[in-house]
Design a protein around this motif. Structure first.
Motif, mmCIF file in Angstrom:
data_model
loop_
_atom_site.group_PDB
_atom_site.id
_atom_site.type_symbol
_atom_site.label_atom_id
_atom_site.label_comp_id
_atom_site.label_asym_id
_atom_site.label_seq_id
_atom_site.Cartn_x
_atom_site.Cartn_y
_atom_site.Cartn_z
ATOM 1 N N MET B 1 8.243 -10.760 -4.004
ATOM 2 C CA MET B 1 7.237 -9.811 -4.501
ATOM 3 C C MET B 1 6.219 -9.490 -3.418
ATOM 4 O O MET B 1 5.851 -8.357 -3.196
ATOM 5 N N ARG B 2 5.743 -10.563 -2.721
ATOM 6 C CA ARG B 2 4.761 -10.351 -1.670
ATOM 7 C C ARG B 2 5.351 -9.540 -0.530
ATOM 8 O O ARG B 2 4.707 -8.655 0.025
ATOM 9 N N LEU B 3 6.602 -9.858 -0.223
ATOM 10 C CA LEU B 3 7.296 -9.149 0.844
ATOM 11 C C LEU B 3 7.371 -7.656 0.517
ATOM 12 O O LEU B 3 7.170 -6.797 1.367
ATOM 13 N N TRP B 4 7.658 -7.403 -0.742
ATOM 14 C CA TRP B 4 7.772 -6.041 -1.223
ATOM 15 C C TRP B 4 6.437 -5.318 -1.057
ATOM 16 O O TRP B 4 6.358 -4.192 -0.593
ATOM 17 N N TRP B 5 5.352 -6.023 -1.420
ATOM 18 C CA TRP B 5 4.016 -5.445 -1.307
ATOM 19 C C TRP B 5 3.671 -5.167 0.159
ATOM 20 O O TRP B 5 3.118 -4.120 0.494
ATOM 21 N N ASN B 6 4.044 -6.099 1.036
ATOM 22 C CA ASN B 6 3.775 -5.918 2.464
ATOM 23 C C ASN B 6 4.450 -4.678 3.011
ATOM 24 O O ASN B 6 3.973 -4.048 3.947
ATOM 25 N N LYS B 7 5.607 -4.342 2.436
ATOM 26 C CA LYS B 7 6.342 -3.175 2.893
ATOM 27 C C LYS B 7 5.715 -1.896 2.340
ATOM 28 O O LYS B 7 5.782 -0.852 2.958
ATOM 29 N N ILE B 8 5.178 -2.011 1.127
ATOM 30 C CA ILE B 8 4.808 -0.800 0.410
ATOM 31 C C ILE B 8 3.396 -0.324 0.760
ATOM 32 O O ILE B 8 3.117 0.870 0.730
ATOM 33 N N TRP B 9 2.481 -1.261 1.135
ATOM 34 C CA TRP B 9 1.109 -0.783 1.269
ATOM 35 C C TRP B 9 0.835 0.134 2.465
ATOM 36 O O TRP B 9 0.071 1.096 2.316
ATOM 37 N N PRO B 10 1.480 -0.061 3.650
ATOM 38 C CA PRO B 10 1.133 0.869 4.744
ATOM 39 C C PRO B 10 1.430 2.344 4.438
ATOM 40 O O PRO B 10 0.542 3.190 4.610
ATOM 41 N N LEU B 12 1.648 3.688 1.557
ATOM 42 C CA LEU B 12 0.793 4.082 0.432
ATOM 43 C C LEU B 12 -0.596 4.491 0.929
ATOM 44 O O LEU B 12 -1.135 5.539 0.545
ATOM 45 N N VAL B 13 -1.128 3.667 1.833
ATOM 46 C CA VAL B 13 -2.436 3.979 2.404
ATOM 47 C C VAL B 13 -2.396 5.301 3.153
ATOM 48 O O VAL B 13 -3.288 6.141 3.036
ATOM 49 N N ALA B 14 -1.296 5.516 3.897
ATOM 50 C CA ALA B 14 -1.163 6.750 4.669
ATOM 51 C C ALA B 14 -1.186 7.975 3.754
ATOM 52 O O ALA B 14 -1.879 8.962 4.032
ATOM 53 N N VAL B 15 -0.443 7.884 2.638
ATOM 54 C CA VAL B 15 -0.384 9.006 1.705
ATOM 55 C C VAL B 15 -1.762 9.270 1.094
ATOM 56 O O VAL B 15 -2.237 10.414 1.037
ATOM 57 N N LEU B 16 -2.423 8.183 0.668
ATOM 58 C CA LEU B 16 -3.754 8.336 0.076
ATOM 59 C C LEU B 16 -4.733 8.960 1.076
ATOM 60 O O LEU B 16 -5.554 9.800 0.733
ATOM 61 N N PHE B 17 -4.620 8.546 2.320
ATOM 62 C CA PHE B 17 -5.474 9.060 3.382
ATOM 63 C C PHE B 17 -5.278 10.577 3.552
ATOM 64 O O PHE B 17 -6.238 11.347 3.603
ATOM 65 N N LEU B 18 -4.008 11.003 3.580
ATOM 66 C CA LEU B 18 -3.706 12.418 3.734
ATOM 67 C C LEU B 18 -4.237 13.228 2.553
ATOM 68 O O LEU B 18 -4.812 14.306 2.723
ATOM 69 N N LEU B 19 -4.044 12.669 1.330
ATOM 70 C CA LEU B 19 -4.551 13.349 0.142
ATOM 71 C C LEU B 19 -6.070 13.502 0.219
ATOM 72 O O LEU B 19 -6.636 14.534 -0.151
#
Lengths: 278, 253
Positions: B1-10, B12-19
Motif C-alpha cells: 500500500m505504501r509503495l503504491w502511495w509512493n508511486k502515485i503522489w508525484p 498527483l501533485v504535478a496534476v494539481l499544480f497544473l490545475l
C-alpha cells in the motif's frame, strides 16, 4: 519356434513390454545440402539399445549426433537406413520417444508439477491421472515443496531434474537424452550424474545418451558407441564391464581409468582430424 | 500500500499544480469563459449536467464495449488464421497494413452512407481501429516462440494443434496483451469518432453539440470523460493481464 536370444527386462511399471530391442538403427546415411553441395553428416550408422539398457554415444562436436537424434525422433528423414523400435519400423515417424533436451526447456507459465506431466498430456493421458503420479515422483527426485513453483524459481540443476522427470514419466519406453548436463557447472554436473545413476538403476528404462563427457558415459552406460568426426560413423563399440548397482568409486578403478584414457585418445585423434579438414 | 502511495503522489501533485496554474491564470488574465473556462467552472458545470452526462457516457461505454469485444476477437482470429496458413499471411499482410493507412475520420462518413445510422457502421469503425494492434502483436508473439521448446515439442511428437495450444499461445500471451491494451484505448477513440459522424447519443455526439454552441466548458467535460474511459479500459486490461500472465518474471521484480 525360435527362442529369443534377448533377455526380457521389466520397464518402469514392472511390466515386460517387448523382447525386441528398444531401438535399432540400421545403416543410416544422411547428407544436408549446403550451397548446391551435399554435405555428408552420417555415413552408415548402425546401433542398438536393448530393453532396459543404458547406451551412450560419445564423439567430437559436429559429428552428427544431434542429426541422429532428429532421425530417431522422426523430425528428419534419413537418405537411407531404417529406425526400429520394439520390433516395429518407425523411420520418419514422430512421437515414439521420450526426450530430454540440452537446455531444460521447461515452460515458464507452467508450475513444476504441470511441467513434468507435459509429455503425458501430449500422449493424451488425462491431467488428473498424470498429476497423481507426478506428485509421488517429484518428491522422489528431491523437488518436493516445489510442485507449485515456476521454473525460474529453481536452480539450473533442479530444472534439469524436472526436465529429466518429464522424460521419465513419458509413456514412451526409449529415453533420448541430448547432452543433458552440458550446461551445468562441474560440481552440479557430477552431482547430477550420481543422481541419474541412482534413479536409473531403480527403474532400468532404455536410455540413449549423447555426451561429450567420457567419464559420464563410462559411469552411466552399459555400452558406449564412439563416433568419428564428420561424416559420423561408429568407430568403436565398448561394453562397460562394471556391475550394477554402480558406486561412484569405480571412477578410481584401474580398468575405468584405462578405458577413459583410450576413449580420450580416440576422441582427441578425431577432433584433430576434424581441425585438419577445416 | 505504501509503495503504491509512493508511486502515485508525484504525478498527483504535478496534476494539481497544473490545475492551480490554470485556475490562477484564467482569473489573473481575465480570459473569457467561452475561450478557456477555469477548472472550477468546469467542475461546477459537471454538477448541473450530471444526469445528461451519465446518459451519454453510458451510451458510449456500451458502444465501446461491443466494438472492443468484436474488434479484439477479429484481431485474434486473423492472427490465428494467418499464423497457421503462411500463404495467406504473405498474401494478406500488406492489405492489413494498408487498412491502417486509410484515415478513420475519412472512412466513417462512407460507412454511414453504406450502412445507415445504426449500430453496424459504428462497430465497423471501432473494429477497424481495434483489430490491427491485436493481430500484429499476436502474430509477432507467435512467431517468436522459443525454438528450443518448439523442437522439444516436435521431438516428443506433439501435433500442430497441441503445439499451438500448449506452447505458442501461452508463449504469445504477453505480446497479445500489449496489443489488447493499445486496442482498449483506441476503442474509446473509435467510439467517439463514430458518434461524431452519426448518432443522437453518446459522449462524441454531446461534444459535437456543445462545440457548435461554444460551450467550451462542456467540451472540456466531454474530453475528461473520454480520458477517464480510456484509462479505465486500460486498467481493466492491465488487471486481466496480471491475472493471466502471473508467471511472468518481469512482472514480479
Amino acid at each position: 519356434m525360435l527362442e529369443s536370444p534377448i533377455q526380457q527386462y521389466p520397464n518402469i511399471r514392472g511390466e515386460v513390454t517387448s523382447v525386441a530391442p528398444a531401438l535399432k538403427v540400421t545403416d543410416i546415411h544422411k547428407s544436408f545440402n549446403r550451397r548446391q553441395q551435399g554435405l555428408p553428416v552420417l555415413k552408415g550408422v548402425s546401433l542398438t539399445v536393448e530393453q532396459g539398457e543404458f547406451v551412450s554415444i560419445v564423439g567430437p562436436s559436429g559429428c552428427g549426433k544431434s542429426t541422429l537424434f532428429h532421425i530417431v525422433g522422426g523430425l528428419v528423414q534419413p537418405d537411407s537406413g531404417k529406425v526400429w523400435m520394439n520390433g516395429h519400423e518407425v523411420t520418419g515417424e514422430r512421437g515414439h520417444i521420450s526426450f530430454m533436451p540440452q537446455q531444460p526447456a521447461l515452460f515458464p507459465w507452467r508450475t513444476i508439477e504441470d511441467n513434468v506431466i507435459l509429455a503425458q498430456e501430449v500422449k493424451g493421458i488425462s491431467k488428473r491421472e498424470a498429476r497423481r503420479d507426478a506428485r509421488k515422483w517429484i518428491a522422489k527426485v528431491g523437488l518436493s515443496g516445489f510442485e507449485e513453483a515456476y521454473p525460474h524459481m529453481l536452480s539450473g540443476g533442479m530444472q534439469q531434474r524436472a526436465s529429466f522427470l518429464r522424460a521419465l514419466l513419458s509413456p514412451e519406453e526409449l529415453m533420448c537424452l541430448d547432452e543433458p548436463f552440458s550446461a551445468l557447472d562441474a560440481l552440479t554436473r557430477s552431482d547430477m550424474q550420481r543422481w541419474l545413476l541412482d534413479i536409473w538403476e531403480e527403474n532400468r528404462r532404455s536410455v540413449l545418451l549423447i555426451t561429450h563427457n567420457i567419464e559420464e558415459a563410462l559411469l552411466l552406460s552399459n555400452r558406449i558407441y564412439v563416433f568419428s568426426s564428420r561424416p559420423g560413423t561408429v568407430l568403436q563399440e565398448i561394453a562397460v564391464p562394471f556391475p550394477r548397482p554402480r558406486r561412484e568409486e569405480i571412477t578410481e578403478d584401474p580398468t575405468f581409468l584405462a578405458l577413459k584414457r583410450d576413449l580420450s585418445n580416440w576422441m582427441k585423434e578425431e577432433q584433430h582430424k576434424m581441425q585438419i579438414l577445416r | 500500500m505504501r509503495l503504491w502511495w509512493n508511486k502515485i503522489w508525484p504525478p498527483l501533485v504535478a496534476v494539481l499544480f497544473l490545475l492551480g496554474i490554470w485556475q490562477l491564470s484564467t482569473s489573473l488574465f481575465e480570459i473569457e469563459k467561452w475561450i478557456l473556462p477555469s477548472p472550477i467552472n468546469i467542475a461546477r458545470e459537471v454538477l448541473t449536467e450530471s444526469s445528461r452526462l451519465w446518459e451519454h457516457t453510458l451510451a458510449t461505454v456500451k458502444l465501446t464495449g461491443i466494438g472492443f469485444t468484436i474488434g479484439t476477437s477479429v484481431g485474434l482470429l486473423i492472427a490465428i488464421v494467418l499464423h497457421s496458413i503462411p500463404f495467406l499471411k504473405s498474401a494478406l499482410y500488406p492489405l492489413l497494413i494498408l487498412s491502417q493507412n486509410v484515415p478513420t475520420i475519412a472512412l466513417a462518413p462512407l460507412l454511414m452512407i453504406w450502412f445507415g445510422f445504426g449500430l453496424l457502421p459504428k462497430i465497423i469503425v471501432i473494429t477497424l481501429v481495434c483489430f490491427f494492434p491485436v493481430a500484429i502483436a499476436m502474430m509477432s508473439g507467435l512467431r517468436q516462440t522459443d525454438p528450443i521448446m518448439l523442437s522439444y515439442m516436435r521431438m516428443i511428437g506433439a501435433s500442430k494443434r497441441q503445439i499451438f495450444v500448449k506452447l505458442e499461445l501461452p508463449h504469445a500471451l504477453p505480446s497479445i496483451f500489449s496489443g489488447i491494451k493499445i486496442a482498449a484505448t483506441y476503442s474509446v477513440m473509435g467510439a467517439v469518432i463514430a458518434e461524431w459522424i452519426g448518432s443522437d447519443k453518446g459522449i462524441g455526439y454531446y461534444m459535437m453539440l456543445q462545440k457548435s454552441s461554444y460551450r467550451t466548458d462542456r467540451v472540456f467535460i466531454a474530453i475528461s470523460i473520454i480520458v477517464m474511459l480510456s484509462l479505465t479500459m486500460f486498467a481493466i486490461i492491465a488487471l486481466l493481464e496480471k491475472w493471466f500472465v502471473r508467471w511472468n518474471r518481469r512482472q514480479e521484480s
